[in-house]
Scaffold this active site. Structure first.
Site, PDB file in Angstrom:
ATOM      1  N   HIS A   1       0.821  -1.234   0.074  1.00  0.00           N
ATOM      2  CA  HIS A   1      -0.067  -0.044  -0.044  1.00  0.00           C
ATOM      3  C   HIS A   1       0.948   1.287   0.090  1.00  0.00           C
ATOM      4  O   HIS A   1       1.377   1.653   0.853  1.00  0.00           O
ATOM      5  CB  HIS A   1      -0.839  -0.036   1.440  1.00  0.00           C
TER       6      HIS A   1
ATOM      7  N   HIS B   1      -2.617   7.026  -1.070  1.00  0.00           N
ATOM      8  CA  HIS B   1      -3.493   7.644   0.022  1.00  0.00           C
ATOM      9  C   HIS B   1      -3.013   8.203   1.160  1.00  0.00           C
ATOM     10  O   HIS B   1      -3.705   8.554   2.209  1.00  0.00           O
ATOM     11  CB  HIS B   1      -4.794   6.647   0.275  1.00  0.00           C
TER      12      HIS B   1
ATOM     13  N   TYR C   1      -0.470   7.113   3.060  1.00  0.00           N
ATOM     14  CA  TYR C   1      -0.020   6.365   4.215  1.00  0.00           C
ATOM     15  C   TYR C   1       1.440   6.324   4.030  1.00  0.00           C
ATOM     16  O   TYR C   1       2.020   7.102   3.440  1.00  0.00           O
ATOM     17  CB  TYR C   1      -0.753   5.005   4.262  1.00  0.00           C
TER      18      TYR C   1
END
Length: 371
Positions: free
Chosen positions: A175, A178, A180
């Site tokens: 990931h 977004h 993060y």
């Protein structure tokens, strides 16, 4: 051209290969945080939730974000973790059930970085940390990561990737979107470092590229590594990593060189062009610039984006004509479906068989249930 049953089946039913993995069709399930795993352990309800969608024709399941084994990685004891004996045993059951249903599955490995709030579970004493201790809104109230912190997080991602292969998963997704942790390093607003992990766009990829390389060294050569990235950040939907294709190429090229096998380009509306002068969306540009397979996402099959759902609003079913046009132009390789699959576990089967009149409009209440 219209999305006739024959055309839809021909376009979406084709297999696609990512490194050593062959996905049976072009439909993926998008990663969506569900918070139904007490103590970070997926139970039988989570097993059924994913297996049901694989049985109904989803070719590739990308799980909800799962915390890697680092104390600052998360802020909920109901979000699943991808470390620990009980947690991994639960995930092994998920993978087995998805395979028995005919699907493939990868976990999304996650560290939230500076979006963590102090004092939250699962490890209340762990500080929020990031490249420069800066939150997405510019507030500097966190811990700037030391070299030891960087090494610990790199090791945590590698260990979770090895656990994914060991427990029977088909690959992993990192990931990096977004806002993060990985994205905080990629974005100049949150990365103000003066060492080798900060500076220009290429330098800001160093941390993520080292994670990719560590994962690549830990897993088998044919084990797929997918990297999710985005322009937008949580609560900052106008943010951009790259203003031009050249800037995007500078970011993605080191990641591909480090061992990324496919890029998952997160957008809110898949049909929007990413840069002026071309119709390509973000996944299309990623594929053109790197030559790697890509996954597109964003309001697939629905007429409103996910923010409307968080505000309690539904969304009507929308034609897939534009999506099929783009597939036929080879703009991207898979499409990740989110809310439509939450609302209707049978969405893939209905779509692949042309039963468009049975597709269900999205209702915001589906965000609160696990079915």
């Amino acid at each position: 051209m219209t999305a006739t049953p024959t055309r839809t089946s021909e376009v979406l039913s084709r297999p696609v290969t990512i490194n050593g993995l062959t996905v049976p069709n072009r439909i993926a399930m998008a990663p969506m945080t569900r918070m139904h795993s007490p103590e970070g352990t997926p139970g039988e309800d989570v097993v059924s939730y994913y297996a049901r969608r694989a049985a109904a024709g989803v070719g590739l399941i990308i799980t909800e974000g799962t915390y890697v084994g680092h104390d600052s990685a998360g802020e909920s004891d109901r979000v699943p973790r991808f470390h620990g004996e009980e947690q991994l045993a639960g995930w092994a059951k998920v993978a087995d059930a998805v395979h028995a249903a005919g699907g493939t599955i990868v976990p999304q490995l996650w560290h939230i970085g500076m979006t963590r709030k102090p004092g939250q579970p699962p490890f209340a004493d762990a500080p929020p940390m990031g490249p420069s201790g800066i939150r997405l809104d510019g507030t500097a109230d966190g811990h700037t990561m030391t070299q030891r912190d960087l090494d610990d997080v790199i090791g945590a991602f590698a260990q979770s990737a090895a656990a994914a292969e060991r427990t029977g998963f088909d690959g992993i997704e990192l990931h990096g979107a977004h806002g993060y942790l990985l994205d905080q390093f990629l974005w100049g607003t949150t990365n103000r470092r003066g060492d080798g992990y900060g500076g220009d766009a290429v330098a800001r990829t160093k941390f993520a590229a080292e994670i990719v390389a560590a994962v690549r060294e830990t897993v088998s050569p044919e084990f797929p590594v997918i990297f999710r990235f985005s322009q937008w950040k949580s609560d900052n939907y106008d943010a951009r990593l790259a203003e031009t294709p050249e800037e995007l190429e500078a970011i993605l090229t080191p990641l591909a060189a480090a061992g990324v096998d496919a890029f998952h380009a997160s957008t809110r509306r898949y049909w929007l062009p990413e840069f002026d002068g071309a119709d390509l969306n973000l996944a299309g540009w990623a594929k053109k610039l790197t030559g790697k397979p890509t996954i597109t996402v964003g309001s697939v099959g629905l007429d409103g984006d996910f923010l409307h759902g968080f505000a309690g609003q539904g969304a009507e079913v929308k034609s897939l004509d534009n999506l099929l046009d783009r597939f036929e132009r080879d703009e991207f390789d898979l499409v990740a479906v989110g809310r439509a699959l939450l609302q209707d576990p049978e969405w893939a089967a209905k779509t692949l068989s042309g039963r468009f009149d049975t597709l269900k409009p999205f209702e915001a209440t589906s965000l609160r249930t696990l079915s």
